[in-house]
Design an enzyme around this catalytic site. Structure first.
Site, PDB file in Angstrom:
ATOM      1  N   ASP A   1       0.717  -1.224  -0.191  1.00 25.62           N
ATOM      2  CA  ASP A   1       0.146   0.047  -0.039  1.00 25.62           C
ATOM      3  C   ASP A   1       0.810   1.241   0.037  1.00 25.62           C
ATOM      4  O   ASP A   1       2.055   1.202   0.399  1.00 25.62           O
ATOM      5  CB  ASP A   1      -0.823  -0.083   1.223  1.00 25.62           C
TER       6      ASP A   1
ATOM      7  N   ASP B   1      -9.354   2.770  -2.864  1.00 21.52           N
ATOM      8  CA  ASP B   1     -10.299   3.393  -2.034  1.00 21.52           C
ATOM      9  C   ASP B   1     -11.504   3.744  -2.994  1.00 21.52           C
ATOM     10  O   ASP B   1     -11.771   4.942  -3.050  1.00 21.52           O
ATOM     11  CB  ASP B   1      -9.742   4.643  -1.284  1.00 21.52           C
TER      12      ASP B   1
ATOM     13  N   GLU C   1       2.689   4.554  -4.441  1.00 21.99           N
ATOM     14  CA  GLU C   1       2.850   5.358  -5.702  1.00 21.99           C
ATOM     15  C   GLU C   1       3.843   5.902  -5.902  1.00 21.99           C
ATOM     16  O   GLU C   1       4.441   6.130  -7.104  1.00 21.99           O
ATOM     17  CB  GLU C   1       1.490   6.283  -5.615  1.00 21.99           C
TER      18      GLU C   1
END
Length: 792
Positions: free
Chosen positions: A443, A522, A446
């Site tokens: 997670d 999300d 990016e």
């Protein structure tokens, strides 16, 4: 500080708490200062186009065409893929390629074409280059699938990376798919799409772009054929798509267009031509076979941000077991870390985590750990100290370690583009394995760094190894998560060599399927979020990432019982079947939505458990062929225009067609059926396609159809593998593939091939072999045949 940034700073401090808010303000200004001093000013630029052809140099698989101001390298590989690169760009180095560039096709020949141009003719494709640098890709029959106009570069006068633009034309009837994880798909509407992996920082819906996974990969489908194009540059850019129009204006077709603008990097691309299955086979051979998940990872997963404690996990698991609901994995989010620090455990909340993991495993349930990319910048933190000793963290242009802000507070970021750093990071998973974890979800990779204003990521001037070549974050950003996934995957291969790693990642890039899958991120709670869930899975599959799925119920809100159930029913037919939600959202346990939802959710869970052998077969076939589990309805018939425009249903492998309910209050829905006979699996009523049919969709189920003649591996009542055979249409034959695998190891089971046909009033099912047909290796049950007899 300008007025807008001042307002954002005040908002940041007030919304996330004083301490973290102040950190995000400081981080935003650090990032701005770093880029102001560390990035070169572009200044004046010179525009350039290739010019006219000067000479050619034939070579293996094609050759080099030299123009007055550039040169073009063309190579046709033995798998039929076409590479072309400008200004000396070669296929390597590339983060997308699985290994060495494929061998050149020795039969591909560079030869003169009309009007001073040149062409390369190969068995599966012809590439035509005009005298001014336009490149056409044609089928063997001469149909032009794509025409790239001469590119344009803008080069800084003082030196530095050149911006470039490539405009392409496709057929007027063509439809665009892909570009990574896009919520607006699966068919991409007209508009501009950014190529920069982005954490939006809020729950997203269909109109939000970009998201976590962006790829310069397009699947283009038209009457004339299908092709995939991949522009191999990891720099920031945009793709602007415009569908064409047939009979526009004075009666002439207007071509569809794709305009790619990149801030830097090489102008090089790959094109693959053929049927969708052939195209993705070539793509997988180029970028790597998808990772094979262990069998348990194809079951049902339950997750939540803020489980809180071992007692809460036990309570949730007990709820599943007491109600007879299948459960295969429980995921622990960042709240199980010690103060959100990666590779740690909160000993107050989870004092005996290995004991908990062992208890769960005895019930057939695996424990999956989140792994964040950022490391708390705190001496005494073992990961920080180890990374500092390894010189593992990203530095800025002046040589100082870059600091950002993530969940643990001030944080630093490993440089996963360095082989030594990947090896160090991969070894850290030993701590996770010792805690009893069997799988991992990456997670915040990016990578995300919270800022009060500006982009929530590292400074663009931050410096990365890039495998020793060196470069800044403008080039490294989009491949950061891909390299993190590689580090985790390769580390687990060493630590548990007998087991297939299970890893999925929020962010990634072309080739990420080599190391695992992904999930939606999300996604917003609501009916638009449900629709976006399907778009993401289908679009990623067409980019070569077959294993993915959404947060069932949406990440951020409290879904209504109806919405949760419809999302749950869809999830039961997607590769990653996982409930998940934010700490601020409503519960996601099926029994929290009432007795009726629980009853229907149980049916979906039991059906998923029954279909596990089929999902395992699809996983093996994806690894061997690149074909996604979830496929658009046009997969086998891209020439059918009605199917190209249908994004609310999908094929699950070759055997099933799933039509989820995506709108509130619906108890019937229209379903577009491809050619052939299809059986409603609930009623066994037969329908003939191509056609649009209106079928019942009660709250208890979503419509699922089986292809006539399909041989479907399922889990029998005794837990063994059984063949569910759907009767062929009269005068037709059927068949299917089965890969029996219920384990976690690296053995590649033999593919079993079955045929089904009518013999008088009997359905005959045989297993193909070298010496002809034989008896099936598993029990057979025929459906859709009425009172017909069955022979094996």
């Amino acid at each position: 500080m300008n007025g807008r940034d001042l307002v954002r700073s005040v908002i940041a401090v007030g919304s996330v708490g004083a301490a973290q808010g102040v950190r995000t303000v400081r981080a935003a200004w650090r990032r701005r200062r770093a880029d102001a001093t560390g990035l070169p000013s572009r200044g004046a630029e010179r525009a350039r186009v290739p010019g006219a052809v000067q000479e050619v140099e034939p070579g293996p698989g094609g050759g080099v065409v030299r123009f007055s101001r550039s040169e073009l390298r063309i190579l046709v590989a033995v798998n039929g893929a076409v590479f072309y690169g400008w200004d000396g760009a070669e296929p390597e180095p590339s983060y997308a390629l699985a290994g060495r560039c494929p061998e050149a096709d020795p039969r591909a020949v560079l030869e003169p074409d009309k009007d001073g141009g040149w062409r390369v003719v190969a068995e599966r494709v012809t590439v035509v280059v005009s005298r001014h640098g336009a490149v056409e890709v044609r089928t063997p029959g001469g149909v032009t699938l794509r025409r790239d106009l001469p590119p344009r570069w803008w080069e800084p006068v003082g030196g530095g990376p050149a911006r470039w633009m490539q405009r392409s034309e496709v057929a007027a009837d063509a439809r665009f798919f892909g570009l990574g994880g896009r919520a607006a798909g699966p068919r991409l509407p007209d508009g501009t799409y950014r190529l920069w992996n982005t954490d939006p920082g809020y729950a997203f819906g269909p109109g939000d772009d970009p998201l976590y996974i962006t790829m310069p990969v397009q699947m283009v489908v038209s009457d004339g054929g299908t092709h995939l194009v991949f522009h191999d540059s990891s720099w920031d850019g945009t793709v602007t798509l415009r569908e064409g129009e047939e009979g526009a204006g004075s009666g002439h077709d207007r071509a569809g267009t794709s305009e790619l603008r990149m801030d830097g990097g090489p102008l090089r691309c790959w094109v693959m031509v053929g049927a969708p299955a052939r195209v993705l086979l070539a793509w997988a051979s180029l970028t790597g076979a998808p990772a094979l998940p262990p069998a348990w990872a194809l079951g049902h997963h339950h997750a939540r941000w803020e489980f809180g404690s071992e007692q809460e996990v036990r309570r949730i698991v007990a709820g599943y077991l007491e109600r007879g609901l299948p459960l295969d994995a429980v995921h622990l989010d960042i709240d199980h870390f010690d103060a959100h620090q990666v590779f740690t455990v909160d000993q107050d909340r989870f004092p005996k985590l290995p004991v908990l993991a062992e208890e769960l495993r005895r019930d057939g349930i695996r424990l999956v750990s989140i792994v964040d990319a950022a490391v708390k910048a705190l001496p005494g933190n073992a990961v920080y100290d180890g990374g500092t000793a390894e010189d593992a963290f990203v530095r800025d242009a002046s040589g100082q370690v870059v600091q950002g802000v993530v969940w643990p507070g001030d944080a630093v970021f490993p440089d996963f583009t360095h082989a030594r750093v990947r090896e160090w990071w991969g070894g850290l998973y030993e701590e996770r394995l010792a805690q009893g974890f069997s799988g991992f979800w990456h997670d915040m990779n990016e990578p995300t760094s919270f800022t009060a204003f500006g982009e929530s990521t590292l400074p663009r001037s931050a410096w990365h190894s890039l495998e020793g070549r060196g470069g800044d974050h403008r080039e490294a950003h989009n491949v950061y998560a891909l390299c993190m996934a590689r580090a985790g995957f390769e580390g687990l291969r060493k630590l548990t060599p007998q087991e297939r790693p299970f890893l999925f990642s929020r962010s990634g890039w072309a080739g990420m399927q080599r190391y695992g899958g992904t999930w939606s991120g999300d996604v917003a709670t609501g009916w638009p979020g449900l629709r976006a869930s399907l778009a993401l899975v289908m679009g990623l599959g067409l980019c070569g990432v077959p294993y993915s799925g959404p947060d069932i119920g949406g990440f951020d809100g409290a879904p209504s019982p109806e919405l949760f159930l419809r999302w749950f029913q869809l999830g039961a037919y997607l590769p990653l079947f996982r409930t998940h939600a934010s700490l601020r959202a409503g519960r996601r346990e099926p029994w929290e939505f009432g007795a009726e939802v629980l009853k229907h959710a149980r049916v979906a869970l039991v059906e998923r458990r029954r279909l596990l052998p089929y999902f395992m077969t699809l996983a093996h076939l994806a690894r061997r062929t690149g074909a996604p589990y979830v496929r658009p309805l046009w997969w086998a018939a891209p020439e059918e225009r009605a199917l190209r425009d249908c994004g609310d249903a999908f094929l699950l492998g070759d055997c099933l067609l799933v039509a989820p309910v995506l709108d509130p209050g619906a108890d019937r829905r229209a379903v577009q059926l491809p050619r052939g006979r299809w059986y409603d699996t609930a009623t066994e009523r037969a329908y003939e396609g191509p056609a649009q049919v209106l079928v019942d969709a009660p709250l208890s189920r979503i419509p699922v159809f089986a292809r006539a003649g399909a041989v479907l591996p399922v889990r029998g009542e005794d837990g063994g593998l059984e063949l569910e055979v759907w009767a062929p249409a009269p005068g037709r034959t059927g068949g299917g593939l089965v890969v029996p695998d219920g384990g976690e190891g690296w053995d590649e089971p033999e593919i079993e091939r079955y045929t089904a046909r009518w013999m008088g009033s009997r359905v005959v099912v045989e297993r193909e072999g070298e010496n002809g047909g034989g008896e099936p290796s598993h029990p057979v049950r025929v459906r859709g045949a009425g009172n017909a007899e069955v022979q094996m």
